[in-house]
Write a protein that holds these residues in place. Structure first.
Motif, PDB file in Angstrom:
ATOM      1  N   PHE A  93       4.018   7.557  -1.837  1.00 17.37           N
ATOM      2  CA  PHE A  93       2.764   8.238  -1.502  1.00 17.37           C
ATOM      3  C   PHE A  93       1.588   7.555  -2.190  1.00 17.37           C
ATOM      4  O   PHE A  93       1.673   7.164  -3.350  1.00 17.37           O
ATOM      5  N   ASP A  94       0.488   7.415  -1.457  1.00 18.71           N
ATOM      6  CA  ASP A  94      -0.786   7.044  -2.076  1.00 18.71           C
ATOM      7  C   ASP A  94      -1.899   7.659  -1.253  1.00 18.71           C
ATOM      8  O   ASP A  94      -1.665   8.180  -0.158  1.00 18.71           O
ATOM      9  N   ILE A  95      -3.109   7.612  -1.792  1.00 15.68           N
ATOM     10  CA  ILE A  95      -4.212   8.355  -1.171  1.00 15.68           C
ATOM     11  C   ILE A  95      -4.867   7.617  -0.011  1.00 15.68           C
ATOM     12  O   ILE A  95      -5.606   8.210   0.765  1.00 15.68           O
ATOM     13  N   LYS A  96      -4.591   6.306   0.130  1.00 19.30           N
ATOM     14  CA  LYS A  96      -5.190   5.524   1.214  1.00 19.30           C
ATOM     15  C   LYS A  96      -4.143   4.624   1.851  1.00 19.30           C
ATOM     16  O   LYS A  96      -3.287   4.061   1.168  1.00 19.30           O
ATOM     17  N   ASP A  97      -4.254   4.450   3.173  1.00 17.28           N
ATOM     18  CA  ASP A  97      -3.333   3.571   3.890  1.00 17.28           C
ATOM     19  C   ASP A  97      -3.454   2.132   3.397  1.00 17.28           C
ATOM     20  O   ASP A  97      -2.453   1.405   3.360  1.00 17.28           O
ATOM     21  N   GLU A  98      -4.681   1.710   3.011  1.00 12.93           N
ATOM     22  CA  GLU A  98      -4.873   0.341   2.544  1.00 12.93           C
ATOM     23  C   GLU A  98      -4.032   0.061   1.303  1.00 12.93           C
ATOM     24  O   GLU A  98      -3.513  -1.046   1.114  1.00 12.93           O
ATOM     25  N   LEU A  99      -3.917   1.061   0.435  1.00  6.01           N
ATOM     26  CA  LEU A  99      -3.128   0.896  -0.785  1.00  6.01           C
ATOM     27  C   LEU A  99      -1.645   0.740  -0.457  1.00  6.01           C
ATOM     28  O   LEU A  99      -0.931  -0.049  -1.087  1.00  6.01           O
ATOM     29  N   LEU A 100      -1.192   1.471   0.533  1.00  8.98           N
ATOM     30  CA  LEU A 100       0.209   1.365   0.948  1.00  8.98           C
ATOM     31  C   LEU A 100       0.477   0.015   1.606  1.00  8.98           C
ATOM     32  O   LEU A 100       1.561  -0.558   1.444  1.00  8.98           O
ATOM     33  N   GLU A 101      -0.508  -0.497   2.337  1.00  2.93           N
ATOM     34  CA  GLU A 101      -0.359  -1.829   2.933  1.00  2.93           C
ATOM     35  C   GLU A 101      -0.251  -2.888   1.853  1.00  2.93           C
ATOM     36  O   GLU A 101       0.519  -3.853   1.968  1.00  2.93           O
ATOM     37  N   ILE A 121      12.539   2.902   2.500  1.00  3.89           N
ATOM     38  CA  ILE A 121      11.234   3.304   1.954  1.00  3.89           C
ATOM     39  C   ILE A 121      10.337   3.795   3.079  1.00  3.89           C
ATOM     40  O   ILE A 121      10.110   3.099   4.073  1.00  3.89           O
ATOM     41  N   TYR A 122       9.826   5.010   2.925  1.00  3.42           N
ATOM     42  CA  TYR A 122       8.916   5.635   3.890  1.00  3.42           C
ATOM     43  C   TYR A 122       7.550   5.757   3.231  1.00  3.42           C
ATOM     44  O   TYR A 122       7.452   6.079   2.042  1.00  3.42           O
ATOM     45  N   PHE A 123       6.487   5.501   3.983  1.00  5.71           N
ATOM     46  CA  PHE A 123       5.136   5.490   3.429  1.00  5.71           C
ATOM     47  C   PHE A 123       4.310   6.634   4.007  1.00  5.71           C
ATOM     48  O   PHE A 123       4.371   6.903   5.215  1.00  5.71           O
ATOM     49  N   THR A 124       3.526   7.288   3.154  1.00  8.95           N
ATOM     50  CA  THR A 124       2.682   8.375   3.649  1.00  8.95           C
ATOM     51  C   THR A 124       1.489   8.625   2.727  1.00  8.95           C
ATOM     52  O   THR A 124       1.557   8.350   1.524  1.00  8.95           O
ATOM     53  N   THR A 125       0.428   9.163   3.324  1.00 12.02           N
ATOM     54  CA  THR A 125      -0.738   9.619   2.557  1.00 12.02           C
ATOM     55  C   THR A 125      -0.834  11.146   2.583  1.00 12.02           C
ATOM     56  O   THR A 125      -1.813  11.702   2.115  1.00 12.02           O
TER      57      THR A 125
END
Length: 299
Positions: A33-41, A72-76
């Motif tokens: 989890f992170d607060i912005k999609d850019e950070l996950l990218e 690994i699954y990504f989400t905001t």
């Protein structure tokens, strides 16, 4: 005792990304989890680097590393990130107010079963245990940088942590390939930073007081103790932002003038000048190819 299967990591920065990848590599389903999609990218780019490091340092099979990424699954979305979580590991900014606000929100959406762990380096679990809404299921799980090879994990509860939960987290740390170090009472800095911070500060004080230059300080340590790194190189590795936040925390909590002087020096000479260590290409040394890696450095 609940079997841990699903792990959520909050924060995709330096350590958060490493924790997520290592946990997935060892077979767990991981949500990052992170607060912005850019950070996950950006985290996905880090994972590509980790695959190279794991092959180089651990001789990890490429197929196993590819499999890790599929877990690994990504989400905001905070609620989405914890809907199935058995255990969470928080690696968000080292700021007490940010952590309190985060845990208040997290406690409201996480299942009752979920164990909460903080990777905080300088703050104590008791400082924000109430905000979790489940202090008995809350404790610290602290990792070192480059955790796949510096594989130490320190487990530290607070007075209200349930012993069974503590033991379960110790076993979890072992299951992801860590050397688990149980801490028997709250200690700022755990074991690792209780040893590391005074060493780094000794180097910083020699430098900022004009006693010796960075290379001379490191050469002295490396040559006399047979070490691969000195305190100045280690500061670059840890990162100046992290070092600055640690110093700032000590300055605010102790009110000691020396810590305040260190804070001001770090801000003026490194933070404000974007000399953040390896990540920015310059700290005490310039990167890549810092002087301490030169074959003739100790000659």
């Amino acid at each position: 005792m609940m079997k841990i299967k699903n792990v959520t990591v909050f924060g995709s920065g330096v350590l958060g990304a490493q924790i997520a990848f290592q946990t997935a590599y060892r077979g767990y389903q991981v949500t990052l989890f992170d607060i912005k999609d850019e950070l996950l990218e950006q985290a996905k780019l880090k994972f590509a680097q980790f695959k190279e490091f794991y092959q180089q340092d651990l001789n990890a099979p490429p197929a196993d590393l590819d499999d890790a990424l599929t877990r690994i699954y990504f989400t905001t979305d905070l609620a989405e990130s914890v809907k199935d979580a058995d255990l969470t590991i928080e690696a968000i900014p080292e700021n007490i107010q940010i952590k309190k606000e985060f845990y208040t929100r997290l406690g409201a959406v996480a299942p009752a079963k979920t164990i909460f762990c903080t990777n905080s380096s300088t703050l104590l679990p008791s400082q924000f245990a109430v905000e979790t809404g489940r202090p008995g299921q809350f404790l610290a799980l602290h990792f070192a940088n480059y955790l796949w090879k510096n594989n130490v994990a320190e487990i530290m509860g607070h007075a209200g942590t349930d012993q069974e939960i503590f033991d379960q987290v110790v076993q979890f740390a072992k299951s992801i390939g860590m050397l688990a170090i149980p801490i028997y009472k709250e200690q700022p800095g755990y074991v690792m930073n209780s040893l590391l911070v005074p060493w780094l500060m000794a180097g910083l004080d020699l430098f900022r007081n004009g006693i010796a230059d960075a290379a001379s300080i490191d050469k002295t340590w490396m040559k006399t103790l047979g070490a691969t790194l000195g305190p100045m190189a280690m500061s670059d590795l840890v990162g100046m932002n992290t070092a600055y936040n640690v110093i700032k925390s000590y300055a605010e909590s102790t009110g000691d003038e020396v810590w305040k002087q260190r804070q001001d020096f770090m801000k003026e000479n490194f933070i404000d000048k974007n000399k953040l260590g390896i990540s920015s290409g310059e700290g005490f040394y310039k990167y890549p190819n810092p002087a301490y890696q030169d074959a003739d450095f100790l000659k």
